[in-house]
Design an enzyme around this catalytic site. Sequence first.
Site, PDB file in Angstrom:
ATOM      1  CE1 TYR A 133     -15.907 -77.954 -34.829  1.00 54.96           C
ATOM      2  CE2 TYR A 133     -14.998 -80.172 -34.922  1.00 54.96           C
ATOM      3  CZ  TYR A 133     -16.074 -79.300 -35.055  1.00 54.96           C
ATOM      4  OH  TYR A 133     -17.314 -79.782 -35.390  1.00 54.96           O
ATOM      5  CG  PHE A 144     -20.516 -71.859 -34.919  1.00 56.66           C
ATOM      6  CD1 PHE A 144     -20.312 -72.995 -35.665  1.00 56.66           C
ATOM      7  CD2 PHE A 144     -19.611 -70.806 -35.028  1.00 56.66           C
ATOM      8  CE1 PHE A 144     -19.223 -73.104 -36.518  1.00 56.66           C
ATOM      9  CE2 PHE A 144     -18.516 -70.907 -35.879  1.00 56.66           C
ATOM     10  CZ  PHE A 144     -18.319 -72.066 -36.626  1.00 56.66           C
ATOM     11  CG  ASP A 145     -19.818 -77.757 -34.270  1.00 52.48           C
ATOM     12  OD1 ASP A 145     -20.328 -78.472 -33.389  1.00 52.48           O
ATOM     13  OD2 ASP A 145     -19.294 -78.231 -35.303  1.00 52.48           O
ATOM     14  CB  ILE A 164     -14.655 -74.802 -44.582  1.00 49.90           C
ATOM     15  CG1 ILE A 164     -13.929 -74.766 -43.235  1.00 49.90           C
ATOM     16  CG2 ILE A 164     -16.144 -75.042 -44.404  1.00 49.90           C
ATOM     17  CD1 ILE A 164     -14.407 -73.669 -42.302  1.00 49.90           C
ATOM     18  CE1 TYR A 190     -19.730 -74.688 -42.999  1.00 48.38           C
ATOM     19  CE2 TYR A 190     -18.505 -73.170 -41.611  1.00 48.38           C
ATOM     20  CZ  TYR A 190     -18.905 -74.454 -41.921  1.00 48.38           C
ATOM     21  OH  TYR A 190     -18.469 -75.511 -41.156  1.00 48.38           O
ATOM     22  CG  PHE A 207     -12.866 -72.883 -37.067  1.00 42.98           C
ATOM     23  CD1 PHE A 207     -13.901 -73.728 -36.702  1.00 42.98           C
ATOM     24  CD2 PHE A 207     -13.014 -72.098 -38.205  1.00 42.98           C
ATOM     25  CE1 PHE A 207     -15.063 -73.799 -37.460  1.00 42.98           C
ATOM     26  CE2 PHE A 207     -14.163 -72.168 -38.961  1.00 42.98           C
ATOM     27  CZ  PHE A 207     -15.196 -73.014 -38.592  1.00 42.98           C
TER      28      PHE A 207
END
Length: 388
Positions: A133, A144-145, A164, A190, A207
Amino acid sequence: VRLAVLIATVAYSAAFLPNPGSRLVLRARGLDAVSCRRDRMDSNEIVMSASRSEFGKISLLGATALGSLLMHPMEGCCKQRGGDGGKWARHYGEFTEEDLEGFTSTPSGLKYKDIAVGEGGMPSAGNSVQTHYSGYLLESGNMFDSSYERGRPLSFKVGVGQVIKAWDVGVATMKQGETCILRCTAEFGYGERGSPPKIPANAGLDFEVELLDWAEGSKEPWQMSIQEKMENGEKKRLEGNDKFKSGDFHGAVRAYRAGLIPLQDMYEEAGEETGERQTEDRETGKELTVKLALNLAMARLKTDGEMFSAVKECSLALSLSPDNTKALFRRAQANMRRGELAPAKTDLEHVLSVDAENSEAANELKKVEVAMAKAKKAEKAMYSKMFG
């Protein structure tokens, strides 16, 4: 200022990089290195990086932006993955406008958009899944990731609250091999607090999720015994071999990777203190781990994708079998496609030191040497144009 000027010079110079993967590195006092690389000839995107010594916290992004203003033919092409200059940068390019439109809503309210079709059934609550992902802030498009960046898939059980809500709901609608974009509000992400410092409060998120594999009632790698890891690895190796022989190289990648991950965990922890049992387990799994890593690297070479991962897999095999000529040769091939000619040359020379009669390695070494000479000549011509 020196940093900005140097980066501007590198950015301008990138216009003259001759081949995909060509790299240019400039050095100056106080700056260890600034480099740029052209990934594809059909793209103006230039990947830039720098290491700093006495520049402290000067923003490379800001200097890069200044550099792009100072150059003419390449104006606006300098981008940083996940940064303001590289909005929606993926692990293999960028999202298109079409990718980011036309979402469908689930009954629960989560939005999704299919990017690549999968096959077979869908996982249910309690099933273990393996995913790759990348996560993006919806407002800015900044990454961010990313598990792709780490080179490690994420494993979890669906529908039991390990991830999540967006993932529990969205992944349960996916098939093996499918890639989709999950678009979620804070309710599915979040929440009101966010996840500082990367994810602000009440943030909307996108995502890009790839479902690599899933199995009913399967265990996480850390829960598996060495016997279970070996049985799973052999099963996935044979499955991957069948897919490879039939020409389904992407399917082979998924199968080999699903077999390798549980075994790979044992060797990634090799620097930690271990008992006699862990040492025995690593010795037991060594041969199968090498086979899976080499097969996975070969399948990646066939798909012409994720060459960085292929390099890592060959490196894993070499950590267990240092003079393995297949691992050295395939790592050299992957590095050649990445434009990393020097390490490719080193690996090919290593192959020939072990097997002097290896004609494939000898031929590839000649290609690398020709490419390096061509790149050096092009670099010399570029500096001649720039500085007279």
